[in-house]
Design a protein around this motif. Structure first.
Motif, short mmCIF file in Angstrom:
data_model
loop_
_atom_site.label_atom_id
_atom_site.label_comp_id
_atom_site.label_asym_id
_atom_site.label_seq_id
_atom_site.Cartn_x
_atom_site.Cartn_y
_atom_site.Cartn_z
N ASN A 186 -41.32 -29.04 15.03
CA ASN A 186 -42.36 -28.15 14.55
C ASN A 186 -42.70 -28.41 13.08
O ASN A 186 -43.86 -28.34 12.70
CB ASN A 186 -41.94 -26.69 14.71
CG ASN A 186 -41.76 -26.31 16.17
OD1 ASN A 186 -42.34 -26.92 17.06
ND2 ASN A 186 -40.93 -25.33 16.42
N VAL A 187 -41.71 -28.70 12.28
CA VAL A 187 -41.93 -28.93 10.86
C VAL A 187 -42.32 -30.39 10.61
O VAL A 187 -43.30 -30.68 9.93
CB VAL A 187 -40.68 -28.56 10.04
CG1 VAL A 187 -40.86 -28.88 8.57
CG2 VAL A 187 -40.36 -27.07 10.23
N VAL A 188 -41.55 -31.30 11.19
CA VAL A 188 -41.85 -32.73 11.11
C VAL A 188 -42.10 -33.21 12.52
O VAL A 188 -41.16 -33.31 13.31
CB VAL A 188 -40.68 -33.51 10.46
CG1 VAL A 188 -41.00 -35.00 10.42
CG2 VAL A 188 -40.38 -32.98 9.07
N PRO A 189 -43.36 -33.48 12.89
CA PRO A 189 -43.66 -33.87 14.27
C PRO A 189 -43.26 -35.31 14.57
O PRO A 189 -44.09 -36.20 14.69
CB PRO A 189 -45.17 -33.65 14.36
CG PRO A 189 -45.66 -33.85 12.97
CD PRO A 189 -44.56 -33.36 12.08
N HIS A 190 -41.96 -35.52 14.63
CA HIS A 190 -41.39 -36.84 14.94
C HIS A 190 -40.41 -36.63 16.08
O HIS A 190 -39.52 -35.79 15.97
CB HIS A 190 -40.69 -37.42 13.72
CG HIS A 190 -40.22 -38.82 13.93
ND1 HIS A 190 -40.89 -39.90 13.43
CD2 HIS A 190 -39.17 -39.32 14.62
CE1 HIS A 190 -40.26 -41.01 13.78
NE2 HIS A 190 -39.21 -40.66 14.51
N LEU A 191 -40.57 -37.39 17.16
CA LEU A 191 -39.77 -37.19 18.36
C LEU A 191 -38.28 -37.35 18.07
O LEU A 191 -37.84 -38.39 17.60
CB LEU A 191 -40.19 -38.18 19.45
CG LEU A 191 -39.44 -38.08 20.76
CD1 LEU A 191 -39.60 -36.71 21.41
CD2 LEU A 191 -39.90 -39.18 21.71
N HIS A 192 -37.55 -36.29 18.33
CA HIS A 192 -36.09 -36.31 18.23
C HIS A 192 -35.52 -35.22 19.12
O HIS A 192 -36.20 -34.25 19.43
CB HIS A 192 -35.62 -36.16 16.79
CG HIS A 192 -35.93 -34.82 16.19
ND1 HIS A 192 -37.18 -34.50 15.71
CD2 HIS A 192 -35.16 -33.72 16.00
CE1 HIS A 192 -37.15 -33.25 15.23
NE2 HIS A 192 -35.94 -32.76 15.41
N TRP A 193 -34.29 -35.42 19.55
CA TRP A 193 -33.58 -34.46 20.40
C TRP A 193 -32.30 -34.03 19.70
O TRP A 193 -31.59 -34.86 19.13
CB TRP A 193 -33.21 -35.11 21.73
CG TRP A 193 -34.36 -35.27 22.66
CD1 TRP A 193 -35.21 -36.34 22.75
CD2 TRP A 193 -34.79 -34.33 23.64
NE1 TRP A 193 -36.14 -36.10 23.72
CE2 TRP A 193 -35.90 -34.89 24.29
CE3 TRP A 193 -34.33 -33.07 24.03
CZ2 TRP A 193 -36.57 -34.24 25.32
CZ3 TRP A 193 -35.00 -32.42 25.06
CH2 TRP A 193 -36.10 -33.00 25.69
N HIS A 194 -32.01 -32.76 19.77
CA HIS A 194 -30.74 -32.20 19.31
C HIS A 194 -29.82 -32.10 20.52
O HIS A 194 -30.24 -31.60 21.57
CB HIS A 194 -30.95 -30.80 18.73
CG HIS A 194 -31.91 -30.75 17.59
ND1 HIS A 194 -31.50 -30.77 16.28
CD2 HIS A 194 -33.26 -30.68 17.57
CE1 HIS A 194 -32.57 -30.72 15.49
NE2 HIS A 194 -33.65 -30.66 16.25
#
Length: 128
Positions: free
Chosen positions: A71-79
């Motif tokens: 939401n803040v940095v629209p870069h694909l990542h998974w937690h």
């Protein structure tokens, strides 16, 4: 950095309350899984599943939480977050309201051992 290839990398998040917390980060700047080509979607998902398997093996948690925000940095990542029923936030998400002061009964795991488990799980996942 626990693992990487040309497409993505897996890092361990430095969080004393959640020692198994990892993040899978796609190298190319895209905002959503659907921005990826189908073959890249499958690759990302395979890596995600392999890391989950490794975390379950290493930490034997009560639950694994998977989250993709950006939401803040629209870069694909998974937690990828191993959870225990007595961790600080359970049953809330780790970004939710604190439920207790203890940090849970997590197993200790050094980076080298966790990285090896992740590499092995990825190799097995990608071999079919």
């Amino acid at each position: 950095m626990l693992w990487q290839d040309a497409s993505c990398r897996v890092i361990r998040v430095n969080d004393r309350d959640y020692p198994g917390y990892c993040r899978l980060i796609w190298n190319e700047h895209v905002a959503e899984m659907s921005d990826l080509a189908p073959s890249d979607q499958r690759h990302c998902f395979n890596i995600l599943m392999a890391v989950e398997v490794a975390l379950r093996e290493c930490f034997q948690p009560a639950k694994i939480n998977l989250a993709s925000f950006g939401n803040v940095v629209p870069h694909l990542h998974w937690h990828l977050i191993p959870r225990e029923v007595d961790d600080r936030h359970f049953p809330e998400p780790i970004w939710g309201q604190t439920q207790r002061s203890s940090s849970g009964t997590f197993r200790e795991m050094d980076d080298a051992r966790l990285a090896l488990a992740i590499r092995n799980a990825i190799a097995e996942q990608l071999s079919g």
